[in-house]
Scaffold this motif. Structure first.
Motif, mmCIF file in Angstrom:
data_model
loop_
_atom_site.group_PDB
_atom_site.id
_atom_site.type_symbol
_atom_site.label_atom_id
_atom_site.label_comp_id
_atom_site.label_asym_id
_atom_site.label_seq_id
_atom_site.Cartn_x
_atom_site.Cartn_y
_atom_site.Cartn_z
ATOM 1 N N TYR A 26 0.580 -1.134 -0.069
ATOM 2 C CA TYR A 26 0.153 -0.035 -0.019
ATOM 3 C C TYR A 26 0.783 0.749 0.357
ATOM 4 N N THR A 27 0.771 2.404 -1.073
ATOM 5 C CA THR A 27 1.587 3.454 -1.114
ATOM 6 C C THR A 27 0.474 4.651 -1.004
ATOM 7 N N VAL A 28 1.160 5.944 -0.389
ATOM 8 C CA VAL A 28 0.657 6.844 -0.821
ATOM 9 C C VAL A 28 1.714 7.761 -0.377
ATOM 10 N N VAL A 29 1.000 9.093 -1.897
ATOM 11 C CA VAL A 29 2.197 9.951 -2.105
ATOM 12 C C VAL A 29 1.060 10.861 -2.253
ATOM 13 N N ASN A 30 1.820 11.965 -1.572
ATOM 14 C CA ASN A 30 1.063 13.967 -2.050
ATOM 15 C C ASN A 30 -0.221 13.680 -0.996
ATOM 16 N N SER A 31 -0.868 12.938 -0.381
ATOM 17 C CA SER A 31 -1.932 13.238 -0.114
ATOM 18 C C SER A 31 -2.540 13.561 0.896
ATOM 19 N N THR A 32 -3.702 14.020 1.567
ATOM 20 C CA THR A 32 -4.128 14.253 2.674
ATOM 21 C C THR A 32 -5.385 13.689 3.215
ATOM 22 N N VAL A 44 1.374 -3.933 4.917
ATOM 23 C CA VAL A 44 2.011 -4.791 5.237
ATOM 24 C C VAL A 44 2.361 -4.228 3.709
ATOM 25 N N ASN A 45 4.506 -3.254 4.275
ATOM 26 C CA ASN A 45 5.012 -3.387 2.977
ATOM 27 C C ASN A 45 4.161 -1.518 2.809
ATOM 28 N N PHE A 46 4.295 -0.895 3.883
ATOM 29 C CA PHE A 46 3.256 0.060 4.037
ATOM 30 C C PHE A 46 4.477 1.163 3.080
ATOM 31 N N THR A 47 4.371 2.419 2.754
ATOM 32 C CA THR A 47 4.908 3.566 2.501
ATOM 33 C C THR A 47 3.985 5.046 1.867
ATOM 34 N N ALA A 48 4.187 5.753 2.273
ATOM 35 C CA ALA A 48 3.581 7.212 3.045
ATOM 36 C C ALA A 48 5.041 7.778 2.437
ATOM 37 N N ASN A 49 4.621 9.188 1.568
ATOM 38 C CA ASN A 49 5.293 10.395 1.135
ATOM 39 C C ASN A 49 4.918 10.917 1.030
ATOM 40 N N ASN A 50 4.909 12.203 1.845
ATOM 41 C CA ASN A 50 4.608 13.471 1.563
ATOM 42 C C ASN A 50 3.038 14.062 1.802
ATOM 43 N N SER A 51 2.768 12.817 3.012
ATOM 44 C CA SER A 51 1.112 13.243 2.947
ATOM 45 C C SER A 51 1.320 13.693 4.400
ATOM 46 N N ARG A 52 -0.602 14.122 4.453
ATOM 47 C CA ARG A 52 -0.647 14.516 6.372
ATOM 48 C C ARG A 52 -2.052 13.400 6.517
ATOM 49 N N TRP A 53 -2.212 13.852 7.792
ATOM 50 C CA TRP A 53 -3.349 12.983 8.310
ATOM 51 C C TRP A 53 -3.487 14.519 9.585
ATOM 52 N N ASN A 69 8.168 8.922 4.906
ATOM 53 C CA ASN A 69 8.781 9.651 4.668
ATOM 54 C C ASN A 69 8.484 11.376 4.258
ATOM 55 N N ASN A 70 8.570 12.898 5.349
ATOM 56 C CA ASN A 70 8.214 14.265 5.639
ATOM 57 C C ASN A 70 5.685 13.608 5.412
ATOM 58 N N VAL A 71 5.854 12.917 6.813
ATOM 59 C CA VAL A 71 4.780 12.337 6.718
ATOM 60 C C VAL A 71 4.391 13.449 7.980
ATOM 61 N N SER A 72 2.552 14.450 8.550
ATOM 62 C CA SER A 72 3.103 14.682 9.185
ATOM 63 C C SER A 72 0.988 14.471 9.701
ATOM 64 N N TYR A 73 1.166 14.423 11.318
ATOM 65 C CA TYR A 73 0.024 14.033 11.411
ATOM 66 C C TYR A 73 -0.269 15.049 12.927
ATOM 67 N N PHE A 74 -1.682 15.889 12.941
ATOM 68 C CA PHE A 74 -1.943 16.797 13.475
ATOM 69 C C PHE A 74 -3.763 16.365 14.298
ATOM 70 N N GLY A 75 -3.746 16.472 15.085
ATOM 71 C CA GLY A 75 -5.206 15.136 15.849
ATOM 72 C C GLY A 75 -5.279 14.919 15.808
ATOM 73 N N ASN A 90 11.607 12.398 8.848
ATOM 74 C CA ASN A 90 11.231 13.369 9.137
ATOM 75 C C ASN A 90 10.145 13.596 9.353
ATOM 76 N N GLU A 91 9.859 13.068 10.049
ATOM 77 C CA GLU A 91 8.033 12.695 10.592
ATOM 78 C C GLU A 91 7.287 13.782 12.104
ATOM 79 N N THR A 92 6.076 14.464 11.865
ATOM 80 C CA THR A 92 5.845 15.021 12.317
ATOM 81 C C THR A 92 4.223 15.088 12.995
#
Length: 242
Positions: A26-32, A44-53, A69-75, A90-92
């Protein structure tokens, strides 16, 4: 929903509840993702880049063999969550709650956290590099086989906390409050503690080198086979020291 080789690229997901979502490769890219709820989530085998939850909730989940990489979670809230063989770069995290979780074979690099609460969370075989954590609370949690390098913790509260086989290098704690903390088989190098209070602390087989304690207080301190070298205590008070 059962998915295999699923990629979400440049998507925006809002106000959705997944009762059961299983993602393999499962891959997530440039998503919100906003106001998304996962009742049961397995990746399983999850990849996320430049995305926000944002304002999202995960009630029960397992994540294996993944990286972000470059993933952020708020609230966001995580309940009954396990991360196994994961790497986070680079996680926030801001205003995040982890409860009943485990982190096994996990690496966090360039990690920033604000207003974090962890309850019954264990970090096992965990490496943290360049951490900045502000306003965090840890309850009935612990660290096992833990390495922390070049990191700063500000306004931290530990309650019923354990460290087993820990290594701390170039770590600074400011305004720490700790109750019922046990540290076993651990090493501190270039450690600084400022304006901190420790109550009912036990150290066993612990080594400190180049440690600095400024404006601190310790109550009910127990030491077993502890070595402290090239260290200083400034305006530091110890009560009931054994």
């Amino acid at each position: 929903v059962l998915t295999t080789n699923w990629t979400q690229n440049n998507v925006s997901v809002q106000n959705v509840t997944f009762k059961f979502l299983s993602g393999f490769n499962y891959t997530v890219v440039n998503s919100t993702f906003y106001n998304v709820t996962y009742i049961r989530l397995v990746t399983v085998n999850f990849t996320a880049n430049n995305s926000r939850w944002l304002n999202s909730t995960t009630k029960m989940s397992v994540h294996m063999n993944g990286s972000t990489n470059n993933v952020s979670y708020f609230g966001s809230n995580w309940t009954t969550t396990s991360f196994i063989n994961m790497t986070f770069l680079n996680e926030t995290h801001e205003h995040t709650i982890w409860e009943n979780g485990s982190f096994i074979n996990v690496t966090f690099t360039n990690f920033t956290a604000l207003n974090i609460t962890s309850k019954n969370v264990w970090f096992v075989n965990y490496t943290g590099i360049n951490h900045t954590v502000i306003n965090s609370t840890w309850v009935d949690s612990g660290l096992k086989n833990f390495t922390l390098i070049n990191s700063t913790y500000v306004n931290t509260t530990y309650i019923d906390f354990m460290v087993l086989n820990g290594s701390f290098v170039n770590v600074t704690e400011v305004n720490t409050t700790a109750w019922n903390v046990t540290v076993v088989n651990s090493t501190w190098v270039n450690f600084t503690s400022i304006n901190s209070t420790y109550l009912n602390t036990t150290y066993s087989n612990v080594s400190m080198l180049n440690a600095t304690f400024i404006n601190g207080t310790e109550f009910n301190l127990t030491l077993w086979n502890v070595s402290i070298a090239n260290s200083s205590f400034v305006n530091y008070t110890r009560v009931n020291y054994t």
